[in-house]
Scaffold this motif. Structure first.
Motif, short mmCIF file in Angstrom:
data_model
loop_
_atom_site.label_atom_id
_atom_site.label_comp_id
_atom_site.label_asym_id
_atom_site.label_seq_id
_atom_site.Cartn_x
_atom_site.Cartn_y
_atom_site.Cartn_z
N GLU A 114 0.77 -1.16 0.07
CA GLU A 114 0.02 -0.15 -0.11
C GLU A 114 0.95 1.32 0.09
OE1 GLU A 114 -2.89 2.56 2.31
OE2 GLU A 114 -2.28 0.73 3.61
N LEU A 115 1.96 1.20 0.75
CA LEU A 115 2.83 2.26 0.83
C LEU A 115 3.55 2.48 -0.51
CD1 LEU A 115 4.37 4.43 2.39
CD2 LEU A 115 5.86 2.62 3.41
N VAL A 116 4.17 1.36 -1.03
CA VAL A 116 4.57 1.52 -2.23
C VAL A 116 3.82 2.12 -3.48
CG1 VAL A 116 6.03 0.25 -4.14
CG2 VAL A 116 6.22 0.06 -1.98
N ASP A 117 2.56 1.61 -3.32
CA ASP A 117 1.60 2.23 -4.25
C ASP A 117 1.25 3.74 -4.07
OD1 ASP A 117 -0.72 2.06 -6.18
OD2 ASP A 117 -1.93 2.43 -4.51
N GLU A 118 1.18 4.24 -2.94
CA GLU A 118 1.04 5.72 -2.40
C GLU A 118 2.31 6.24 -2.97
OE1 GLU A 118 -1.10 6.75 1.01
OE2 GLU A 118 0.40 8.61 1.27
N TYR A 155 2.03 6.86 -6.62
CA TYR A 155 1.06 7.90 -6.94
C TYR A 155 1.55 9.12 -6.57
CZ TYR A 155 -2.93 10.99 -6.06
OH TYR A 155 -3.79 11.94 -6.19
N ARG A 156 2.17 9.40 -5.44
CA ARG A 156 2.60 10.57 -5.06
C ARG A 156 3.41 11.01 -5.82
NH1 ARG A 156 2.60 12.64 0.30
NH2 ARG A 156 2.52 15.01 0.01
N ALA A 157 4.36 10.39 -6.43
CA ALA A 157 5.41 10.93 -7.59
C ALA A 157 4.53 11.66 -8.75
CB ALA A 157 6.31 9.78 -7.74
N GLY A 179 -2.96 -0.15 -7.12
CA GLY A 179 -2.25 -1.32 -6.91
C GLY A 179 -1.59 -1.46 -8.27
N MET A 180 -2.13 -2.77 -8.82
CA MET A 180 -1.41 -3.12 -9.90
C MET A 180 -1.77 -2.23 -11.14
SD MET A 180 0.20 -6.20 -10.07
CE MET A 180 -0.33 -7.83 -9.33
N TRP A 226 -3.53 8.22 1.90
CA TRP A 226 -3.88 7.65 2.90
C TRP A 226 -3.03 7.60 3.98
CZ3 TRP A 226 -9.32 7.30 3.61
CH2 TRP A 226 -10.06 7.33 2.70
N TYR A 227 -1.89 7.10 3.59
CA TYR A 227 -0.92 6.91 4.45
C TYR A 227 -0.47 8.16 5.05
CZ TYR A 227 3.60 5.76 6.07
OH TYR A 227 5.11 5.54 6.83
N ALA A 228 -0.53 9.34 4.36
CA ALA A 228 -0.03 10.50 5.28
C ALA A 228 -1.29 10.77 6.25
CB ALA A 228 0.01 11.67 4.08
N LEU A 229 -2.52 10.48 5.72
CA LEU A 229 -3.64 11.03 6.49
C LEU A 229 -3.54 9.99 7.88
CD1 LEU A 229 -6.49 12.00 7.32
CD2 LEU A 229 -7.49 10.05 6.13
N ARG A 230 -3.20 8.74 7.98
CA ARG A 230 -3.04 7.98 8.85
C ARG A 230 -1.91 8.57 10.03
NH1 ARG A 230 -3.17 3.26 5.98
NH2 ARG A 230 -1.23 2.66 6.49
N MET A 231 -0.67 8.84 9.13
CA MET A 231 0.18 9.58 10.10
C MET A 231 -0.34 10.69 10.95
SD MET A 231 3.04 8.00 9.66
CE MET A 231 2.11 6.30 9.36
#
Lengths: 396, 544
Positions: free
Chosen positions: A297-301, A304-306, A364-365, B517-522
């Motif tokens: 999930e983190l890698v996916d984010e 996307y963030r990039a 994801g994928m 979402w990761y940042a929101l959880r943080m």
């Protein structure tokens, strides 16, 4: 001045090796199981990456002083700069998400880019009138930074795919993933083969008709495919196995085709060599190493963030600044020149990525594959558009 | 309009999926966002009532729904992408040399594939009607999709209340239940405030929200795109846009086309400089200059004077010109005057301006029966010479080339002039014919008694300038600027909301963001520090 350009060249070498060592430290973060120790390897890795980046900035500045213009005016200079921007973008995203694995994949891509760049003429060249503008710096650096950030999306996407694609059976996913790895292998093969024959000073000269005139064409690697209707002049070198097809009539078309063939073959040998030794798909072999470390999930984010960060930068640099400059230099802000079109294609592609993700929930994928595709477009614009489809931008 | 009254008392418009005030799912509308049987709510537009999801009866509804679909929009983008890529396979018509016929050029250069490319019209793809239509459809899709979503979303976010329905809370992606009696609400609120959240309270229920404006980013950038496209469309209006090209010879004063007879230009000089490895300034490029076959140009420059006609509108009168500007145009630095700009676009070196000839005996080059000079910009049909000879210009080829055994001119510019002369000796009625060009002196096969010889010539440079007037640039720039603002607004800020609901035995907490979402959880983890509230769970499972 000559000294300064030597210093500049050495700084680039230094940066290259520092990135290489940094990669090794990032690799060590996988092996270490103890948390504290792994953190140290990661810290050294990112420190080295920053030092390498600063060294490359040193290369950039010294070369700028030596040439009197920003070194982003030919394929070598642009591609090294792109590599530098990729490292810069990686550093930014590292400090947002602190994922060591990103370094393990981002730095080798940057290394490949810089090595690839060095295969092209590296001498300092003057600026033709259309390039003599401050917009050269503004447009090219911003566009390249945007591409660098977008490339991190590819890096994260690749990590996602390698760690998440089901490797228990053969699927479209595994095949395409192997194809991506093969393309990387072919790039590596191109670098190895070019530098080898370059070191050997290999030359094979042909006389061939180019646009109706007999012209001498010199190959720097053995000719698998000679020029169409070409006659070999050099002696004691390998004669071509076959001739390039008739429609490849540009001066260097057959030569480029030959280089391409070498890269394809070299890539096949590298790829299948490794695959036959490890007896499974490359991605399948790498997957177990990543599984413990990757939070999908983190890698996916990150991927996307990039895109979220890089898309506005790319738009600004590659489209808006480009239009302002084109308006000044060529009296029209848009002219459907191939490079422009491919920048627009890149823009549209990532716009589609964002719509699919934000409005249709592609994550994801699917998202990772789109990131790979986007990088493919960026590389196509860098390499194929410059070397094959010529236009106003092709400066190499 | 069938309105939906929620149990919280709020009246929602038809098509609402989640109550605007409390977020309670409206039972009969859950299919709209695909919420049935799902653990989590689809929060994409906060369950607001969008026209496209509500009505589908009339033809207008159907058109509206077609263009408001993101699926359609993305499909259009991909079609444009593929079409554009095809447009770069072979050079577009505008990039090929202007003196070749496209209908044969593509076949000759690229064979069968080129022929097909040409026949399908791909050689002029970017100005084809169907490509324009695609872009127009994309534009319509942007407008309709934005209107369809913006207004309902805006209303919903404006009407939202801190007190949320239980189902809404539970079905959020980020949700957590805390059972404790010592929750430090004040600390929680202080933490949120420190993190620049805006707090809204209602009966102990808390809504913390930040960066709502980021949600408007997409709509702002779409407005920018539309303005940009409209600006590009205005270029078809002549009052907004002039695009002409002129050749101006050195020393010549000529009307600037596209300015309606108002402005004239005098070309003082055209200069082409090249890089010189022996020039100390360029020495650092020595290697590159040597490895290049031809010279590398350094500057293209036209020094010019711009004149305004003061007696404009007086028909038949010679123009009276008043200089208004003196300056130079180089690449990247157009010469600007009035509403116009002149761009250095092309040049022609050493074009012939004058050629002088003399008549001599065929067997004696030293003899001289008279001389004459032809002004190539204005050649006369006959020249009477002092010695009584008369020369008639039968044919003039400004840019001479042999084509299929016949002399022809490949352009109208005197780059390689050649002539067919009829020479009448004094008193003679039958002329001697001869053909004369640079390096060519053919006496048409007869036994000519006299011969013509080139004695001198003058050359000058010609500059090619584009004349532009463009009032659309301001509009286009505005569109670009708004687009950038919108993209940054939408991409660099994230809309985040955190809800806290008091429970008899503790509290519930839920969170939502439009991205990251990761940042929101943080952020939630930091907000609940020291409050006894337990960290919520991310209930989303990624299906890879």
């Amino acid at each position: 001045m000559g000294d300064l350009s030597t210093i500049s060249g050495n700084l680039l070498y230094a940066a290259f090796f520092i990135y290489l060592i940094a990669t090794l430290f990032f690799a060590a973060t996988i092996r270490d199981k103890k948390k504290s120790k792994s953190k140290m390897a990661g810290n050294i890795g990112i420190s080295l990456a920053i030092i390498g980046f600063l060294t490359q900035v040193g290369y950039f500045i010294t070369r700028w002083i030596a040439s009197g213009h920003a070194p982003i005016s030919n394929l070598f200079e642009y591609t090294t700069f792109f590599g530098m921007m990729l490292v810069f973008a990686f550093i930014i995203l590292y400090f947002i998400y602190r994922v060591d694995l990103l370094g393990l994949f981002a730095l080798p891509i940057a290394l490949l880019l810089i090595a690839f760049a060095s295969m092209f003429p590296t001498e300092i060249s003057p600026l033709v009138p259309s390039l003599q503008s401050h917009w050269l710096y503004i447009h090219v650096t911003t566009a390249s930074l945007g591409q660098g950030i977008l490339s991190v999306s590819f890096v994260a996407g690749l990590i996602f795919l390698i760690s998440q694609v089901d490797q228990t059976r053969r699927t479209k996913h595994t095949t395409w993933l192997e194809f991506v790895i093969y393309v990387i292998a072919a790039t590596l093969a191109f670098i190895i083969i070019s530098s080898t024959f370059n070191a050997l000073d290999y030359e094979a000269t042909f006389e061939a008709p180019v646009e109706g005139q007999q012209t001498e064409v010199t190959y720097e690697m053995p000719a698998l495919a000679g020029p169409n209707e070409g006659v070999m002049i050099s002696e004691g070198v390998m004669s071509p196995i076959f001739h390039a097809p008739e429609w490849m009539r540009g001066e260097d078309a057959a030569k480029k085709f030959n280089t391409f063939l070498w890269s394809i073959l070299g890539g096949l040998i590298l790829y299948w060599g490794v695959r036959l030794i490890i007896r499974k798909r490359i991605a399948a072999a790498v997957q177990p190493l990543l599984n413990k470390k990757v939070n999908p999930e983190l890698v996916d984010e990150i991927s996307y963030r990039a895109v979220a960060i890089g898309f506005p930068v790319f738009t600004l640099g590659a489209l808006i600044f480009a239009m302002i400059w084109a308006q000044q230099a060529w009296d029209r802000f848009w002219g459907w020149d191939p490079k422009e079109v491919w920048a627009l294609i890149t823009f549209f592609f990532y716009a589609a990525y964002l719509h699919l993700r934000l409005s249709r929930g592609w994550q994801g994928m699917k998202s990772a594959w789109l990131a790979v595709g986007g990088f493919g477009i960026i590389m196509f614009n860098l390499i194929a558009v410059n070397l094959i489809i010529s236009g106003l931008h092709s400066y190499a | 309009m069938k309105e939906i009254t929620c149990e919280c008392g709020h009246v929602n418009p038809e098509g609402t999926v989640l109550c605007e005030a409390c977020g309670k799912p409206v039972e009969k509308n859950q299919h709209i966002d695909g919420n049935e049987d799902k653990k989590l709510l689809n929060m994409r537009y906060d369950g607001s009532a969008r026209r496209s999801q509500t009505y589908n009866r009339t033809i207008i509804d159907k058109i509206w729904n077609f263009f408001s679909s993101v699926k359609v929009g993305v499909s259009l983008i991909f079609i444009v992408v593929i079409a554009s890529a095809i447009g770069t396979i072979f050079p577009q018509e505008e990039f090929i040399s202007s003196n070749v016929d496209p209908s044969t050029h593509y076949r000759d250069q690229y064979g069968m594939a080129g022929q097909i490319y040409y026949q399908l019209g791909f050689h002029d793809l970017f100005s084809s009607w169907w490509f324009m239509l695609l872009l127009a459809m994309l534009g319509i899709s942007i407008v309709i999709a934005s209107i369809d979503r913006f207004f309902p979303l805006y209303k919903t976010l404006k009407k939202q209340k801190p007190k949320r329905h239980e189902l809404f809370m539970k079905k959020q992606r980020i949700f957590g239940e805390t059972q404790a009696d010592n929750i430090d609400i004040d600390r929680f609120k202080a933490n949120l405030k420190k993190r620049r959240f805006k707090l809204y309270e209602q009966d102990g229920h808390i809504l913390a929200e930040k960066n709502r404006f980021a949600r408007w980013g997409p709509y702002v950038n779409h407005i920018g795109l539309i303005i940009f496209l409209l600006g590009a469309l205005l270029r078809f209006v002549p009052a907004f846009y002039v695009d002409e090209f002129i050749w101006v010879r050195e020393g010549e004063t000529t009307l600037i086309s596209g300015t309606e007879g108002e402005f004239y230009i005098e070309n003082k000089a055209f200069t082409l400089e090249t890089y010189d490895k022996d020039n100390p300034e360029d020495a650092r490029f020595k290697e590159a200059i040597e490895s290049q076959d031809g010279a590398i140009p350094k500057t293209f420059r036209t020094d010019a004077v711009i004149y305004e006609r003061t007696n404009q509108g007086v028909t038949g009168a010679d123009p009276e010109l008043e200089p208004i500007k003196e300056g130079s145009a180089t690449m990247n630095n157009p010469l600007k005057f009035d509403d116009y700009a002149l761009y250095q676009a092309s040049y022609q070196l050493n074009e012939f301006s004058e050629m002088s000839f003399k008549i001599h005996d065929s067997d004696d080059e030293e003899s001289n029966h008279g001389e004459f000079t032809i002004d190539l910009a204005n050649p006369q049909s006959t020249y009477e010479l002092d010695g009584g000879f008369r020369v008639e210009v039968v044919n003039y080829f400004p840019d001479y080339e042999m084509q299929d055994g016949q002399p022809a001119s490949v352009s109208k510019y005197p780059r390689n002039p050649a002539f067919v002369f009829n020479l009448y000796p004094p008193g003679e009625e039958t002329p001697e014919t001869s053909f004369l060009g640079i390096g060519a002196n053919i006496d048409a096969g007869q036994d000519n008694q006299y011969k013509l010889g080139l004695t001198s010539f003058d050359v000058r440079d010609v500059t090619g300038l584009t004349v532009k007037k463009d009032h659309t640039l301001g509009i286009i720039s505005l569109g670009g600027a708004i687009f950038m603002i919108g993209v940054i607004q939408g991409m660099y800020w994230n809309h985040r909301r955190i809800w806290l609901q008091p429970r008899p035995d503790g509290a519930w907490i839920a969170g939502h963001t439009n991205k990251n979402w990761y940042a929101l959880r943080m952020e939630i983890e930091k907000s609940i520090e020291g409050t006894q509230i337990e960290a919520p769970q991310d209930q989303y499972e990624m299906k890879s």
